[in-house]
Design a protein around this motif. Sequence first.
Motif: not given
Length: 132
Positions: A43-56
Amino acid sequence: IPVPPELEIVDLKYEKLGLRHIRALATIKVSNKNQVSLTIKELRYNLEIPTRAQLEGEYRQDIVIHAKDKTTFELPLDIELHKVGKTIFDIIRDRDIYPYNLHIVAFIETREPVIQTFNVDVIKNGEMELKK
């Protein structure tokens, strides 16, 4: 010829708050309507919480979905925060509900009747609340 399974991001929940990160769990449901078993290889994932966090990231643990079956599993996410102080202040003031966008690509394989691979893409937008 097998068809791709149905993937659904059921939920994204906060699990633990650290000094500079949030540990969250994404609950994923997979439905296999085929007569053969399928294996999620990665599984490859990208999570964005605007102005707080970015994760790949990547998750490389085989997940087997048997023929004509459904399974649910949790995908652990360690999210490094950009604005730790503001986030803690938001939690104290009970303003700790954050929108998110989670995009997952599953790399799936079947070995019956021959080896075949395919990808499934799923996106979920929602809100996650940090508990005190």
